[in-house]
Design an enzyme around this catalytic site. Structure first.
Site, PDB file in Angstrom:
ATOM      1  N   GLU A 240       6.219  -6.330   9.042  1.00 57.71           N
ATOM      2  CA  GLU A 240       5.575  -5.179   8.218  1.00 57.71           C
ATOM      3  C   GLU A 240       6.029  -5.876   6.790  1.00 57.71           C
ATOM      4  OE1 GLU A 240       3.989  -2.464   8.911  1.00 57.71           O
ATOM      5  OE2 GLU A 240       4.793  -2.631  10.897  1.00 57.71           O
TER       6      GLU A 240
ATOM      7  N   CYS B  76       7.230  -0.645  -0.184  1.00 59.49           N
ATOM      8  CA  CYS B  76       6.929  -1.410  -0.529  1.00 59.49           C
ATOM      9  C   CYS B  76       4.681  -0.978  -0.407  1.00 59.49           C
ATOM     10  CB  CYS B  76       6.389  -1.927   1.286  1.00 59.49           C
ATOM     11  SG  CYS B  76       6.327  -0.890   2.681  1.00 59.49           S
TER      12      CYS B  76
END
Length: 459
Positions: free
Chosen positions: A212, A246
């Protein structure tokens, strides 16, 4: 922990997993129940730790960390029996008489390496998925968020025997020792540069990974967009957690005809949401440390500041900032910003915007503001990205009904809900062949008549 202690911990978890103790569903559900109860008991302590590391308010910490984690655990509790059930599939006539099914099975000993920007959520949520799937887990939280890492260590020690779940704290030395060990699965959330190293080390043991990562997530504002609402939602998504998200909109790519009115609305929303003096707003977070503070400040070109731009090195706070007249040659466009800086770029046609996005590394998220359904279909169909929203930001990750993850440079694999269970499970394909019938056609010596039957079955 030193190298020897880490080796012993991995060996202890492998022995426990091979004993079969993690397989029964009641044991998995009990682990989830313990975790949820501990989070609720220590909610105040968790929020204080997150505030110490990132300056988040308790409201934001619950909304974006503990609340989302509790929601994921609850979802797993409700659906685990269904997820863990064998799934029967069609058996071809050539395999008559058989039962074919897929059986979800845990990988074994799992390593979860988490980042500092959402230190609780991005550690405990994948932990819940991994435990639900029946694995043992070693957690490695970030050294950059030490207060939250310590709370996590204390919480996990309270809930579980180390043979089921344990925490290894520390920095690079501990990361290196862990990655030298043979895990059955590695789940990593963090930067692309570290992700490459994780994947390289995993390859030595042929260990599957989920990465991720991040990237420069675009926010496209089309000319038919509701600018006031777009600005409100962009400001929320961009400056949440001081821009250290993010999936935050990394930059705006808007139709050139609406750039100035959009910037005007963005300025209004910054003042409305963060006040006239954001640096003194106690609800507004801070940059994680001095190193990142200096890096983010270095991306601000003073001549191109349209709003904000000020900072306070004592508190590590940077004002919500808008940069105008930006090009792809500017410093802020050379890397993922990961801070409260919002560059504004323009396009002349939607086709140009699509070409621009697709010419860059695949982003983790993409956001589009538009009132034109055909434009929405065109962008979501032709642009490559992990996930995103139409007429909003961030919220696509706040559901257990959809997987979350990137592809290409923004990562691989996904989790949340069923996707999370699947990520930490291997699906065994099994044929249960009955013994009362044994067709002779597959055995030697082969005969022409059997060949005709095989061609009838396999076509």
């Amino acid at each position: 922990m030193n190298e020897t202690e880490i080796k012993q911990l991995v060996a202890r978890q492998r022995e426990y997993f091979l004993s079969g103790a993690t397989l029964p569903l009641p044991a998995r559900l009990e682990a989830l129940k313990k975790l949820k109860s501990a989070i609720k008991r220590h909610e105040t302590q968790i929020h204080r730790a997150i505030e110490a590391d990132l300056g988040k308010s308790s409201f934001e910490s619950y909304m974006c960390e503990t609340g989302l984690t509790l929601s994921e655990i609850t979802y797993m509790e409700r659906h685990l029996r269904s997820f863990a059930r064998e799934k029967r599939v069609h058996t071809p006539l050539a395999q008559f008489h058989s039962r074919s099914f897929k059986k979800p099975s845990p990988y074994g000993v799992v390593l979860i390496m988490s980042p500092w920007n959402y230190p609780f959520l991005l550690t405990i949520e994948p932990l819940a998925d991994a435990l639900a799937a029946g694995n043992t887990v070693i957690l490695k939280p970030s050294a950059y968020s030490p207060h939250t890492s310590e709370v996590i260590r204390s919480l996990i020690e309270e809930c579980f025997d180390p043979s089921l779940a344990a925490v290894v704290t520390g920095g690079r030395a501990e990361n290196t020792c862990l990655l030298n060990e043979h895990f059955d699965y590695i789940f990593f959330t963090g930067s692309q540069s570290v992700g490459r190293q994780v994947m390289k080390k995993a390859a030595e043991h042929l260990t599957p990974v989920t990465l991720e990562l991040g990237g420069k997530s675009p926010c496209i504002v089309e000319k038919t967009a509701n600018l006031k609402l777009a600005a409100k939602r962009i400001v929320f998504g961009k400056y949440l957690n001081c821009g250290q998200t993010c999936v935050a909109p990394d930059y705006i790519l808007c139709d050139s005809s609406i750039r100035e009115p959009l910037i005007a609305e963005l300025k209004k929303q910054i003042e409305k949401q963060y006040g006239q003096s954001p640096l003194s707003n106690t609800q507004y977070g801070k940059i994680i440390n001095e190193k990142h503070f200096q890096r983010v400040c270095g991306l601000i070109a003073p001549a191109k500041v349209s709003h904000g731009g000020s900072s306070d090195p004592k508190t590590l706070k940077i004002e919500p900032t808008i940069l105008n007249n930006i090009t792809w040659e500017d410093a802020c466009m050379q890397e993922e910003i990961f801070g409260p800086i919002l560059p504004v770029l323009t396009y002349d046609s939607l086709e140009d915007a699509i070409q621009t996005v697709n010419s860059k590394a695949h982003p983790l998220a993409l956001y589009l503001f538009t009132s034109d359904k055909s434009a929405a279909r065109k962008i979501t169909s032709r642009c490559g990205f992990g996930g995103g929203c139409i007429n909003d930001t961030i919220i696509h990750l706040a559901t257990s009904e959809m997987g979350f993850g990137g592809f290409g440079e923004s990562g691989m694999g996904s989790y949340h809900g069923k996707d999370g269970f699947d990520t930490f499970s291997h699906y065994k394909s099994i044929v249960d062949k009955k013994t009362w019938l044994d067709l002779p056609m597959r055995y030697q010596p082969y005969r022409d008549v059997y060949g005709k039957l095989i061609r009838m079955f396999l076509k």
